[in-house]
Design an enzyme around this catalytic site. Structure first.
Site, PDB file in Angstrom:
ATOM      1  N   ILE A 167       0.609  -1.255  -0.059  1.00 40.93           N
ATOM      2  CA  ILE A 167      -0.075  -0.014   0.170  1.00 40.93           C
ATOM      3  C   ILE A 167       0.752   1.374  -0.128  1.00 40.93           C
ATOM      4  O   ILE A 167       0.189   2.386   0.029  1.00 40.93           O
ATOM      5  CB  ILE A 167      -0.900  -0.071   1.499  1.00 40.93           C
ATOM      6  CG1 ILE A 167      -0.112   0.025   2.474  1.00 40.93           C
ATOM      7  CG2 ILE A 167      -1.873  -1.007   0.953  1.00 40.93           C
ATOM      8  CD1 ILE A 167      -1.112   0.106   3.713  1.00 40.93           C
TER       9      ILE A 167
ATOM     10  N   GLY B 145       7.997   3.781   1.267  1.00 41.59           N
ATOM     11  CA  GLY B 145       8.811   5.175   1.684  1.00 41.59           C
ATOM     12  C   GLY B 145      10.418   4.941   1.621  1.00 41.59           C
ATOM     13  O   GLY B 145      10.840   4.450   1.000  1.00 41.59           O
TER      14      GLY B 145
ATOM     15  N   PHE C 280      12.610   4.131   3.489  1.00 39.01           N
ATOM     16  CA  PHE C 280      13.254   3.249   4.217  1.00 39.01           C
ATOM     17  C   PHE C 280      12.891   1.848   4.062  1.00 39.01           C
ATOM     18  O   PHE C 280      13.044   0.787   4.661  1.00 39.01           O
ATOM     19  CB  PHE C 280      13.561   3.466   5.681  1.00 39.01           C
ATOM     20  CG  PHE C 280      13.982   4.858   5.989  1.00 39.01           C
ATOM     21  CD1 PHE C 280      15.408   5.141   5.706  1.00 39.01           C
ATOM     22  CD2 PHE C 280      13.442   5.748   6.487  1.00 39.01           C
ATOM     23  CE1 PHE C 280      15.859   6.218   5.830  1.00 39.01           C
ATOM     24  CE2 PHE C 280      14.077   7.120   6.923  1.00 39.01           C
ATOM     25  CZ  PHE C 280      15.216   7.290   6.592  1.00 39.01           C
TER      26      PHE C 280
ATOM     27  N   VAL D 189       5.277  -0.667   2.738  1.00 42.02           N
ATOM     28  CA  VAL D 189       4.359  -0.756   3.767  1.00 42.02           C
ATOM     29  C   VAL D 189       3.250  -1.613   2.980  1.00 42.02           C
ATOM     30  O   VAL D 189       2.765  -1.566   1.988  1.00 42.02           O
ATOM     31  CB  VAL D 189       3.858   0.757   4.090  1.00 42.02           C
ATOM     32  CG1 VAL D 189       2.630   0.404   5.267  1.00 42.02           C
ATOM     33  CG2 VAL D 189       4.835   1.509   4.573  1.00 42.02           C
TER      34      VAL D 189
ATOM     35  N   LYS E 265       5.328  -1.893   8.326  1.00 45.99           N
ATOM     36  CA  LYS E 265       6.437  -1.414   7.502  1.00 45.99           C
ATOM     37  C   LYS E 265       7.580  -2.101   7.438  1.00 45.99           C
ATOM     38  O   LYS E 265       8.200  -2.305   8.692  1.00 45.99           O
ATOM     39  CB  LYS E 265       6.674  -0.035   8.286  1.00 45.99           C
ATOM     40  CG  LYS E 265       7.723   0.796   7.676  1.00 45.99           C
ATOM     41  CD  LYS E 265       7.840   2.117   8.362  1.00 45.99           C
ATOM     42  CE  LYS E 265       8.945   3.243   7.891  1.00 45.99           C
ATOM     43  NZ  LYS E 265       9.187   4.288   8.366  1.00 45.99           N
TER      44      LYS E 265
ATOM     45  N   ASP F 168      10.572  16.067   9.807  1.00 41.98           N
ATOM     46  CA  ASP F 168      10.253  15.709   8.198  1.00 41.98           C
ATOM     47  C   ASP F 168       8.644  15.778   8.063  1.00 41.98           C
ATOM     48  O   ASP F 168       8.098  14.835   7.547  1.00 41.98           O
ATOM     49  CB  ASP F 168      10.654  14.396   8.049  1.00 41.98           C
ATOM     50  CG  ASP F 168      10.733  13.763   6.513  1.00 41.98           C
ATOM     51  OD1 ASP F 168      10.938  14.934   5.754  1.00 41.98           O
ATOM     52  OD2 ASP F 168      10.746  12.630   6.086  1.00 41.98           O
TER      53      ASP F 168
END
Length: 673
Positions: free
Chosen positions: A344, A347, A349, A352, A365, A469
């Site tokens: 879905i 990112g 890192f 997800v 994640k 962030d």
């Protein structure tokens, strides 16, 4: 944290679960849930904890206008530590929001150990005595002393304190803490505290405290302590010290106790029964806590599915809490071996995935195995987010580590991220149908929710957290479009007295970075506020800050920040509004939000408002906002921002040459924390 602070917070949390609040929901009026009054009530109560703590234990103020105006007051008893006071006010406010769902008045002392009070109303009550209703809570144990002598000493102490609290020349004003000694069957010290709300007149304070003493004598005579509290004052006494307000009070050496007295002395120090009980209770709590800690450590050592990250070399350890640990095989099965059909999001890192664990939908994640920064980000996010609980933050359910697998399990937020609705990443979808879901009311609520979430991080949580962030892709939207701040991989924890930090390595997304952070590595609450201001402009306009915008053929192209500034100084800020919103909005409300955003992105960090003030600005249509100064940004030429007719050219002396270009990529260089 000091050991006494730990016990205060522990006792507050423990008692909060087993004691019924002393509260009153007014019967004189009601409102419709979701209307202007309800919104203003939520805004002022959500910021009350930080306001009270920042102002030494007392704050009163109002928000809104006309029938939607809300007056609120918060007060902590003298001597309460700031963090304990803040937690108590926050708890009391939440209780009122929950138990007074549509009443225009509310009052709450959150629990009988009497740390704080919160009150709100649709009518101004500042400086007015409210004698009823009153609440009382006596200790269960009876006095076992000579009642005649005890009554005389107790009565003299109460009268002396009322006079002290209401003496015009008193420097303390509106409160008195005092002690008295008596020698009966054993030497004993009486500790008493009286306090009125500081907005009350001395005469009304005298009336309130006198009535409270009379109430106690009527309801609770013969008990070993107790409390009487009402909306305008509080009176408490015990046979042990219950507040730091007693720390500066000295007592004459005690008289020799008569024969047969039961005393417990070490040298010349006397320990009362009340203090002895308190020591025993706190010692028992420590022993229980250590036993539970040892048991948790033993269980952790026995677990085979997930093991510690000892090889990562960080001094910050993940709390080993059984309920937060997930088995890797269970996660693998729930995601169908991390199938692309369950993917879905992606990112900086890792990926997800959507899954169902223990009967509930979650977002998994999975950090990239090839990322050199993964271990640090994982530990930072797991330790940090597990301690943060707020409706505008994504909740962490658990984590797992197995060999090179590092996984976080979050609550599933169904409506994707804010940038999907604002910028329509799925270009096969109809932009008007997606952006059209964000009408102005929804966008305004999203702005307020993000502000409350950041306020919690900066001032109201147990930790002072700088997110570093904040951006549209890190704001997730729940089923009812409630915003939730996510992705704490770059967050930094400040000490409570710390105001800023410095780094030689920049981390974050350039389009949302404040100039002082991007150029000099300086970050603080004010750098987060800059990012929030950029977010507000994006929410209003439906445009990315990293885009290039030009007002007309004669102007130089710039980013969204400079574009919004030009519209503002030209007197046409509403040209910024996203056409997808249509015309169904209040122009003064939109203009106010643009004004607030421009205050947040000012170049000088000291000029940017705090989140507590921003929330008040968002909820008030009457207060006058200061004029914004030149924004901090990275245009090709700073000269294009100067508006000579407004006298802004003098600000150019602070301009700096810039060589940065905008993009949406999160840079991930890390620095030691």
């Amino acid at each position: 944290m000091k050991l006494k602070n730990f016990f205060q917070i522990f006792w507050f949390v423990l008692v909060g679960f087993i004691v019924v609040s002393a509260q009153e929901c007014g019967r004189t009026g009601s409102f419709i849930p979701g209307d202007g009054y309800d919104t203003n009530r939520g805004l002022i109560l959500s910021s009350l904890a930080s306001d009270v703590s920042a102002r030494g234990g007392f704050f009163n103020g109002s928000i809104g206008q006309g029938p939607d105006r809300v007056y609120a007051l918060g007060m902590c008893i003298q001597g309460a530590e700031p963090d304990v006071c803040s937690k108590c006010i926050d708890h009391a406010s939440n209780v009122l929001l929950d138990r007074c769902p549509n009443q225009t008045e509310g009052l709450n002392w959150p629990e009988v150990r009497i740390l704080c009070m919160v009150r709100y109303s649709n009518r101004s009550f500042f400086g007015s005595l409210k004698a009823e209703p009153h609440f009382h809570s006596p200790n269960q144990d009876d006095i076992r002393y000579n009642s005649t002598v005890f009554d005389q000493v107790w009565g003299d102490l109460a009268r002396r304190m009322i006079a002290s609290a209401t003496l015009p020349s008193s420097k303390r004003k509106y409160y008195a803490a005092d002690i008295a000694s008596l020698s009966l069957t054993s030497f004993q010290i009486i500790y008493a505290l009286m306090q009125c709300t500081p907005d009350l007149s001395l005469e009304d304070c005298n009336i309130c405290l006198t009535q409270s003493v009379s109430n106690y004598e009527s309801c609770c005579y013969g008990k070993q302590g107790g409390i009487v509290y009402r909306a305008s004052c509080v009176f408490r006494w015990e046979l042990y010290p219950f507040s730091e307000a007693f720390s500066g009070i000295t007592l004459e050496p005690p008289p020799e106790a008569p024969a047969g007295n039961v005393t417990n002395k070490k040298g010349s120090e006397t320990i009362s029964i009340g203090i002895f009980k308190a020591i025993v209770i706190q010692t028992a709590i420590i022993i229980i806590f250590l036993v539970l800690l040892a048991l948790g450590f033993f269980i952790y050592r026995r677990r085979k599915s997930c093991r510690a990250l000892g090889s990562q070399g960080s001094s910050t350890e993940i709390p080993v809490i059984h309920s937060l640990q997930y088995d890797f095989k269970a996660i693998e099965a729930a995601t169908n071996k991390f199938s692309e059909r369950n993917l879905i999001g992606q990112g900086g890192f890792g990926d997800v995935f959507k899954a169902v664990l223990n009967g509930r939908e979650v977002a998994v994640k999975r950090l990239s195995k090839t990322s050199g920064q993964g271990g640090r980000e994982f530990k930072n996010e797991a330790v940090l987010v597990a301690k943060l609980q707020h409706r505008n933050l994504v909740r962490l359910f658990g984590f797992c580590v197995q060999e090179d697998e590092k996984i976080l399990v979050y609550e599933f937020v169904p409506n994707k991220s804010l940038d999907y609705f604002l910028f329509v990443r799925d270009y096969s979808a109809d932009p008007s149908s997606i952006q059209g879901q964000l009408n102005w009311k929804t966008r305004y609520n999203i702005i307020g929710g993000i502000a409350r979430g950041v306020l919690y991080l900066h001032q109201d949580s147990r930790l002072r957290v700088i997110h570093r962030d904040l951006k549209a892709s890190n704001i997730l939207l729940s089923a009812n479009m409630n915003p939730k701040i996510s992705d704490f991989g770059l967050a930094t924890i400040f000490r409570m007295e710390q105001t800023r930090g410095n780094t030689n390595r920049i981390a974050g997304t350039y389009a949302y970075m404040s100039p002082e952070y991007a150029m000099h590595g300086q970050f603080s609450m004010k750098s987060d506020i800059y990012s929030f201001g950029v977010l507000v402009l994006e929410i209003i306009s439906g445009k990315k800050n990293s885009g290039v915008y030009q007002m007309d053929e004669t102007s130089t192209a710039g980013n969204l920040v400079t574009y919004a500034w030009r519209l503002w100084i030209n007197g046409s800020p509403l040209e910024l509004v996203d056409p997808a919103i249509g015309r169904n909005y209040q122009s003064n409300e939109v203009t106010r939000c643009i004004h607030i955003a421009l205050l947040c992105i000012q170049e000088n960090p000291d000029d940017r408002p705090l989140l507590s003030n921003i929330i008040l600005m968002l909820g008030s249509n009457t207060s006058t906002l200061p004029a914004p100064c030149l924004p901090g940004s990275f245009p090709r030429s700073r000269q294009e921002l100067v508006h000579v007719s407004e006298g802004l050219e003098s600000n150019e002396s602070t301009g700096r040459p810039t060589t940065y270009s905008f993009n949406d990529v999160s840079i991930t260089d890390l620095e030691p924390r």
